[in-house]
Design a protein around this motif. Structure first.
Motif, PDB file in Angstrom:
ATOM      1  N   GLN A 178     -49.332 -23.054 -65.387  1.00  0.00           N
ATOM      2  CA  GLN A 178     -50.724 -22.658 -65.199  1.00  0.00           C
ATOM      3  C   GLN A 178     -51.300 -23.164 -63.882  1.00  0.00           C
ATOM      4  O   GLN A 178     -52.423 -22.816 -63.525  1.00  0.00           O
ATOM      5  N   ARG A 203     -48.554 -20.597 -60.062  1.00  0.00           N
ATOM      6  CA  ARG A 203     -49.376 -19.413 -59.821  1.00  0.00           C
ATOM      7  C   ARG A 203     -49.430 -19.074 -58.327  1.00  0.00           C
ATOM      8  O   ARG A 203     -49.699 -17.928 -57.967  1.00  0.00           O
ATOM      9  N   ASN A 231     -46.461 -26.607 -69.269  1.00  0.00           N
ATOM     10  CA  ASN A 231     -47.608 -25.717 -69.197  1.00  0.00           C
ATOM     11  C   ASN A 231     -48.458 -25.980 -67.958  1.00  0.00           C
ATOM     12  O   ASN A 231     -49.024 -25.054 -67.380  1.00  0.00           O
TER      13      ASN A 231
END
Length: 266
Positions: A90, A94, A86
């Motif tokens: 995140q 990106r 994660n």
């Protein structure tokens, strides 16, 4: 913003500088990822911007990830496998979603080592101009990890699958001339002339109509993974949009009248 990513305007060209020379512009903090995402969003909405140059302050373009964080199980290396997954999704993942998909033409002015995620960052740009002092390495395998920032996808589309496989599986560092030989960079220039060359390329691009530049980049990007038929359909739609811009009309008039065009971005 914290100031990791400096923004300097040169007419229709924006120069972005990663400004952490003390840590060789490593990408390791959440705020750094957020600055890239926010900057790309701002640029995408500014129709006066026609080209972007990305470089690094100091002696390095970007040294990639923070190896001390890996050792100490901090940052992307902290927590359970699910938490690490994660954190990548995140965080650093990106950046390619924002920078690669930006519809403004982008140029990486590689002023020094571009290692690991730093090399992948250069591949997120459309054009790469390297200083003679530049070096490149997809060095993840040497640290027992994989390129989790999109490097495998990006590198294969930049130099082809066989070259990408060689670079990823050996983790070797190559110099600027070798990078040019394999198509990783468009050109190599003396170090002192790097920014001049990058800005000259950016302004050469920016001399063309802004709407058409964005449509052309989008068409090429989408055509990389589309069928010929799909690409032709997209091209017909984009061409219809281009024909109805004032810049297209001005370009035609200027050509016929044998004078420089005066584009307005409309």
């Amino acid at each position: 913003m914290s100031g990791f990513l400096l923004n300097e305007r040169h007419g229709p060209v924006v120069m972005l500088t990663m400004n952490q020379p003390d840590k060789r512009n490593a990408l390791s903090e959440e705020h750094e990822m957020l600055e890239f995402v926010e900057m790309c969003d701002q640029l995408a909405r500014d129709t006066s911007v026609k080209a972007v140059v990305l470089t690094g302050a100091g002696s390095a373009f970007s040294s990639g990830g923070n190896i001390k964080h890996m050792r100490d199980k901090k940052g992307f290396s902290a927590g359970s496998p699910l938490q690490i997954r994660n954190a990548y999704r995140q965080g650093i993942q990106r950046i390619p979603l924002a920078l690669y998909e930006l519809d403004i033409p982008t140029i990486a002015a590689v002023n020094g080592p571009a290692i690991g995620a730093g090399m992948d960052l250069s591949c997120m740009c459309d054009i790469r101009i390297a200083s003679e002092q530049a070096q490149f390495a997809s060095s993840f395998v040497k640290l027992g990890i994989v390129p989790a920032d999109g490097g495998a996808w990006l590198l294969a589309r930049t130099v082809g699958a066989p070259r990408a496989m060689e670079l990823m599986l050996t983790g070797e560092t190559i110099d600027a001339r070798r990078a040019q030989e394999i198509g990783l960079v468009n050109s190599v220039v003396p170090h002192a002339q790097l920014m001049e060359a990058a800005l000259a390329m950016a302004h050469k691009i920016a001399a063309n109509p802004g709407p058409t530049l964005r449509l052309s980049k989008k068409l090429l990007r989408e055509s990389l993974h589309a069928s010929l038929a799909s690409s032709l359909e997209m091209a017909a739609a984009y061409q219809a949009l281009a024909h109805y811009t004032r810049d297209h009309d001005e370009a035609v008039r200027a050509f016929l009248e044998k004078r420089p065009p005066r584009f307005t971005g409309e």
